[in-house]
Motif scaffolding. Structure first.
Motif, PDB file in Angstrom:
ATOM      1  N   TYR A   6       0.827  -1.206   0.000  1.00 48.91           N
ATOM      2  CA  TYR A   6       0.000   0.000   0.000  1.00 48.91           C
ATOM      3  C   TYR A   6       0.864   1.261   0.000  1.00 48.91           C
ATOM      4  CZ  TYR A   6      -2.903   3.708   2.002  1.00 48.91           C
ATOM      5  OH  TYR A   6      -3.527   4.897   2.246  1.00 48.91           O
ATOM      6  N   LEU A   7       1.954   1.232   0.762  1.00 54.93           N
ATOM      7  CA  LEU A   7       2.782   2.427   0.922  1.00 54.93           C
ATOM      8  C   LEU A   7       3.812   2.599  -0.190  1.00 54.93           C
ATOM      9  CD1 LEU A   7       3.429   2.276   4.774  1.00 54.93           C
ATOM     10  CD2 LEU A   7       2.010   3.936   3.560  1.00 54.93           C
ATOM     11  N   ALA A   8       3.989   1.574  -1.011  1.00 53.75           N
ATOM     12  CA  ALA A   8       5.042   1.631  -2.031  1.00 53.75           C
ATOM     13  C   ALA A   8       4.917   2.877  -2.905  1.00 53.75           C
ATOM     14  CB  ALA A   8       5.016   0.367  -2.883  1.00 53.75           C
ATOM     15  N   THR A   9       3.715   3.144  -3.412  1.00 57.37           N
ATOM     16  CA  THR A   9       3.549   4.305  -4.295  1.00 57.37           C
ATOM     17  C   THR A   9       3.605   5.609  -3.506  1.00 57.37           C
ATOM     18  OG1 THR A   9       1.140   4.085  -4.092  1.00 57.37           O
ATOM     19  CG2 THR A   9       2.185   3.014  -5.970  1.00 57.37           C
ATOM     20  N   LYS A  10       3.115   5.589  -2.260  1.00 55.34           N
ATOM     21  CA  LYS A  10       3.134   6.802  -1.446  1.00 55.34           C
ATOM     22  C   LYS A  10       4.558   7.209  -1.098  1.00 55.34           C
ATOM     23  CE  LYS A  10      -1.437   6.270   0.666  1.00 55.34           C
ATOM     24  NZ  LYS A  10      -1.978   7.542   0.163  1.00 55.34           N
ATOM     25  N   ARG A  11       5.423   6.233  -0.861  1.00 53.05           N
ATOM     26  CA  ARG A  11       6.820   6.532  -0.519  1.00 53.05           C
ATOM     27  C   ARG A  11       7.557   7.138  -1.710  1.00 53.05           C
ATOM     28  NH1 ARG A  11       7.368   0.600   2.164  1.00 53.05           N
ATOM     29  NH2 ARG A  11       6.848   1.117   4.338  1.00 53.05           N
ATOM     30  N   ASP A  28      -6.242  12.698  -3.738  1.00 52.71           N
ATOM     31  CA  ASP A  28      -5.618  11.545  -4.395  1.00 52.71           C
ATOM     32  C   ASP A  28      -5.298  10.449  -3.387  1.00 52.71           C
ATOM     33  OD1 ASP A  28      -5.785  12.907  -6.767  1.00 52.71           O
ATOM     34  OD2 ASP A  28      -3.679  13.540  -6.781  1.00 52.71           O
ATOM     35  N   GLY A  29      -4.854  10.851  -2.185  1.00 47.09           N
ATOM     36  CA  GLY A  29      -4.529   9.874  -1.152  1.00 47.09           C
ATOM     37  C   GLY A  29      -5.754   9.091  -0.712  1.00 47.09           C
ATOM     38  N   TRP A  30      -6.878   9.780  -0.540  1.00 51.06           N
ATOM     39  CA  TRP A  30      -8.125   9.112  -0.163  1.00 51.06           C
ATOM     40  C   TRP A  30      -8.541   8.124  -1.248  1.00 51.06           C
ATOM     41  CZ3 TRP A  30     -11.923  10.215   3.867  1.00 51.06           C
ATOM     42  CH2 TRP A  30     -13.122   9.544   3.691  1.00 51.06           C
ATOM     43  N   ASP A  31      -8.565   8.592  -2.499  1.00 49.26           N
ATOM     44  CA  ASP A  31      -9.008   7.735  -3.603  1.00 49.26           C
ATOM     45  C   ASP A  31      -8.075   6.538  -3.789  1.00 49.26           C
ATOM     46  OD1 ASP A  31     -11.049   9.540  -3.977  1.00 49.26           O
ATOM     47  OD2 ASP A  31     -10.105  10.552  -5.685  1.00 49.26           O
ATOM     48  N   GLY A  32      -6.773   6.758  -3.629  1.00 47.98           N
ATOM     49  CA  GLY A  32      -5.830   5.648  -3.747  1.00 47.98           C
ATOM     50  C   GLY A  32      -6.026   4.618  -2.654  1.00 47.98           C
ATOM     51  N   HIS A  33      -6.352   5.089  -1.452  1.00 43.99           N
ATOM     52  CA  HIS A  33      -6.616   4.193  -0.320  1.00 43.99           C
ATOM     53  C   HIS A  33      -7.808   3.283  -0.620  1.00 43.99           C
ATOM     54  CE1 HIS A  33      -6.694   3.674   4.267  1.00 43.99           C
ATOM     55  NE2 HIS A  33      -7.705   2.951   3.821  1.00 43.99           N
ATOM     56  N   VAL A  34      -8.893   3.873  -1.086  1.00 40.56           N
ATOM     57  CA  VAL A  34     -10.092   3.090  -1.391  1.00 40.56           C
ATOM     58  C   VAL A  34      -9.833   2.137  -2.557  1.00 40.56           C
ATOM     59  CG1 VAL A  34     -12.475   3.239  -2.225  1.00 40.56           C
ATOM     60  CG2 VAL A  34     -11.669   4.817  -0.461  1.00 40.56           C
ATOM     61  N   ARG A  39      -9.158  -3.493  -4.554  1.00 43.06           N
ATOM     62  CA  ARG A  39      -8.352  -4.467  -5.302  1.00 43.06           C
ATOM     63  C   ARG A  39      -7.819  -5.588  -4.410  1.00 43.06           C
ATOM     64  NH1 ARG A  39      -3.923  -2.669  -6.586  1.00 43.06           N
ATOM     65  NH2 ARG A  39      -3.946  -0.483  -5.901  1.00 43.06           N
ATOM     66  N   ASN A  40      -7.813  -5.371  -3.089  1.00 46.69           N
ATOM     67  CA  ASN A  40      -7.278  -6.367  -2.150  1.00 46.69           C
ATOM     68  C   ASN A  40      -8.219  -6.506  -0.947  1.00 46.69           C
ATOM     69  OD1 ASN A  40      -4.265  -6.613  -3.282  1.00 46.69           O
ATOM     70  ND2 ASN A  40      -4.784  -4.431  -3.210  1.00 46.69           N
ATOM     71  N   PRO A  41      -9.468  -6.933  -1.178  1.00 49.63           N
ATOM     72  CA  PRO A  41     -10.460  -6.904  -0.102  1.00 49.63           C
ATOM     73  C   PRO A  41     -10.106  -7.746   1.124  1.00 49.63           C
ATOM     74  CG  PRO A  41     -11.267  -8.139  -2.002  1.00 49.63           C
ATOM     75  CD  PRO A  41     -10.031  -7.442  -2.437  1.00 49.63           C
ATOM     76  N   ASP A  84     -23.353   2.160  -4.297  1.00 48.32           N
ATOM     77  CA  ASP A  84     -23.197   3.439  -4.988  1.00 48.32           C
ATOM     78  C   ASP A  84     -21.714   3.787  -5.085  1.00 48.32           C
ATOM     79  OD1 ASP A  84     -23.238   5.985  -5.985  1.00 48.32           O
ATOM     80  OD2 ASP A  84     -24.729   6.757  -4.569  1.00 48.32           O
ATOM     81  N   SER A  85     -21.194   3.848  -6.294  1.00 48.04           N
ATOM     82  CA  SER A  85     -19.765   4.110  -6.484  1.00 48.04           C
ATOM     83  C   SER A  85     -19.365   5.518  -6.056  1.00 48.04           C
ATOM     84  CB  SER A  85     -19.386   3.904  -7.954  1.00 48.04           C
ATOM     85  OG  SER A  85     -20.137   4.785  -8.793  1.00 48.04           O
ATOM     86  N   ALA A  86     -20.346   6.408  -5.897  1.00 49.96           N
ATOM     87  CA  ALA A  86     -20.040   7.786  -5.512  1.00 49.96           C
ATOM     88  C   ALA A  86     -19.997   7.987  -3.999  1.00 49.96           C
ATOM     89  CB  ALA A  86     -21.068   8.738  -6.121  1.00 49.96           C
ATOM     90  N   THR A  87     -20.298   6.939  -3.233  1.00 45.38           N
ATOM     91  CA  THR A  87     -20.321   7.076  -1.776  1.00 45.38           C
ATOM     92  C   THR A  87     -18.982   7.561  -1.233  1.00 45.38           C
ATOM     93  OG1 THR A  87     -22.018   5.376  -1.494  1.00 45.38           O
ATOM     94  CG2 THR A  87     -20.612   5.838   0.402  1.00 45.38           C
ATOM     95  N   SER A  88     -17.914   6.941  -1.697  1.00 43.37           N
ATOM     96  CA  SER A  88     -16.590   7.311  -1.191  1.00 43.37           C
ATOM     97  C   SER A  88     -16.289   8.784  -1.440  1.00 43.37           C
ATOM     98  CB  SER A  88     -15.508   6.444  -1.838  1.00 43.37           C
ATOM     99  OG  SER A  88     -14.213   6.856  -1.443  1.00 43.37           O
ATOM    100  N   ALA A  89     -16.578   9.267  -2.649  1.00 39.96           N
ATOM    101  CA  ALA A  89     -16.296  10.665  -2.976  1.00 39.96           C
ATOM    102  C   ALA A  89     -17.131  11.616  -2.136  1.00 39.96           C
ATOM    103  CB  ALA A  89     -16.551  10.913  -4.467  1.00 39.96           C
ATOM    104  N   ARG A  90     -18.383  11.247  -1.867  1.00 47.92           N
ATOM    105  CA  ARG A  90     -19.233  12.126  -1.059  1.00 47.92           C
ATOM    106  C   ARG A  90     -18.734  12.206   0.380  1.00 47.92           C
ATOM    107  NH1 ARG A  90     -23.647  10.069  -4.282  1.00 47.92           N
ATOM    108  NH2 ARG A  90     -24.007   8.393  -2.777  1.00 47.92           N
ATOM    109  N   VAL A  91     -18.348  11.071   0.946  1.00 47.68           N
ATOM    110  CA  VAL A  91     -17.823  11.082   2.318  1.00 47.68           C
ATOM    111  C   VAL A  91     -16.493  11.831   2.356  1.00 47.68           C
ATOM    112  CG1 VAL A  91     -17.003   9.660   4.233  1.00 47.68           C
ATOM    113  CG2 VAL A  91     -18.990   8.932   2.905  1.00 47.68           C
ATOM    114  N   ARG A  92     -15.653  11.585   1.355  1.00 49.97           N
ATOM    115  CA  ARG A  92     -14.371  12.305   1.263  1.00 49.97           C
ATOM    116  C   ARG A  92     -14.583  13.803   1.280  1.00 49.97           C
ATOM    117  NH1 ARG A  92     -12.475  12.039  -4.500  1.00 49.97           N
ATOM    118  NH2 ARG A  92     -14.031  13.710  -4.570  1.00 49.97           N
ATOM    119  N   ASP A  93     -15.467  14.286   0.441  1.00 44.77           N
ATOM    120  CA  ASP A  93     -15.682  15.729   0.349  1.00 44.77           C
ATOM    121  C   ASP A  93     -16.277  16.292   1.635  1.00 44.77           C
ATOM    122  OD1 ASP A  93     -14.690  15.560  -2.195  1.00 44.77           O
ATOM    123  OD2 ASP A  93     -16.631  15.684  -3.201  1.00 44.77           O
ATOM    124  N   ALA A  94     -17.139  15.515   2.295  1.00 44.11           N
ATOM    125  CA  ALA A  94     -17.736  15.982   3.549  1.00 44.11           C
ATOM    126  C   ALA A  94     -16.690  16.089   4.648  1.00 44.11           C
ATOM    127  CB  ALA A  94     -18.856  15.036   3.982  1.00 44.11           C
TER     128      ALA A  94
END
Length: 240
Positions: free
Chosen positions: A61-66, A80-86, A91-93, A162-172
């Motif tokens: 998970y941290l490879a790209t962040k480092r 970008d960090g939030w979206d990358g986390h989700v 991809r690895n549930p 709903d695929s937009a749930t993550s973005a709505r919570v992120r923005d809130a």
């Protein structure tokens, strides 16, 4: 490949393919073609093996962040960090659920590194006067919400469709910790569109972040520590 690395790779693969994310040490030994004593010698027990799998997952998970250089806009880096986390969770549930399982009694060092990376981005936002509060409580709010959303998406996919749930919570959540429109606060009016108290919190967070970045200070270490404590209190205490 060393015996330890082979066992770890096999265990991570079995976790990923398991219907419920659980594995047995017997299945790991059979797939890795090693005896149980070898597994216990390297990992101690099943919990030790799963802890190593979690460490391996956090490293992925941290490879790209480092490797990623900070962008010019810390708010965009937060998004970008939030979206990358989700995206990593989706991809690895199984691995993600294990990484955030309360059964893991010892948090891996990589989990702290992930939190530190987020806090540093927020410190950059604070330096620009774009944060409502101190970076540390802002990081706790964002991380807990980010993990919560990701866990719901991977654990209850039939409910959270709903695929937009993550973005709505992120923005809130970002709206709760960032100055509106992520613009710097005016010294005369405080936070744009907000209260004087919110403007004080933003200014305190910014000054504290700038002081921590300053290589030299006319204040003594004791004075700096006291001032930092006061600014931290002003930036985290809600007065309204």
């Amino acid at each position: 490949m060393s015996t330890r690395a082979r066992i770890l790779e096999v265990a991570a693969g079995l976790v990923a393919r398991s219907p419920d994310g659980d594995i047995s040490t017997r299945a790991v030994c059979e797939a890795a073609q090693v005896g149980a004593p070898a597994l216990y010698r390297h990992f101690g027990d099943k919990e030790g093996l799963l802890s190593a799998v979690v460490d391996h997952g956090f490293d992925q998970y941290l490879a790209t962040k480092r490797q990623r250089e900070p962008g010019p806009d810390p708010v965009e880096d937060l998004r970008d960090g939030w979206d990358g986390h989700v995206d990593f969770a989706l991809r690895n549930p199984n691995l993600y659920r294990l990484m955030n399982s309360p059964a893991m009694r010892t948090p891996p060092a990589s989990a702290l590194e992930s939190h530190t990376i987020l806090t540093r981005v927020l410190e950059r936002a604070a330096v620009q006067g774009r944060l409502r509060m101190a970076p540390e409580p802002a990081a706790q709010m964002i991380m807990s919400a980010n993990v919560g959303v990701a866990l719901m998406l991977v654990s209850r996919p039939t409910t959270f469709t709903d695929s937009a749930t993550s973005a709505r919570v992120r923005d809130a959540v970002h709206a709760a910790v960032l100055v509106p429109n992520a613009t710097a606060a005016s010294p005369d009016t405080g936070e744009a569109g907000g209260s004087d108290e919110a403007g004080v919190a933003t200014a305190a967070a910014r000054l504290n972040a700038l002081l921590r970045r300053s290589p030299r200070s006319p204040l003594s270490p004791a004075e700096t520590g006291l001032l930092s404590e006061w600014l931290d209190r002003l930036s985290t205490t809600r007065t309204g």
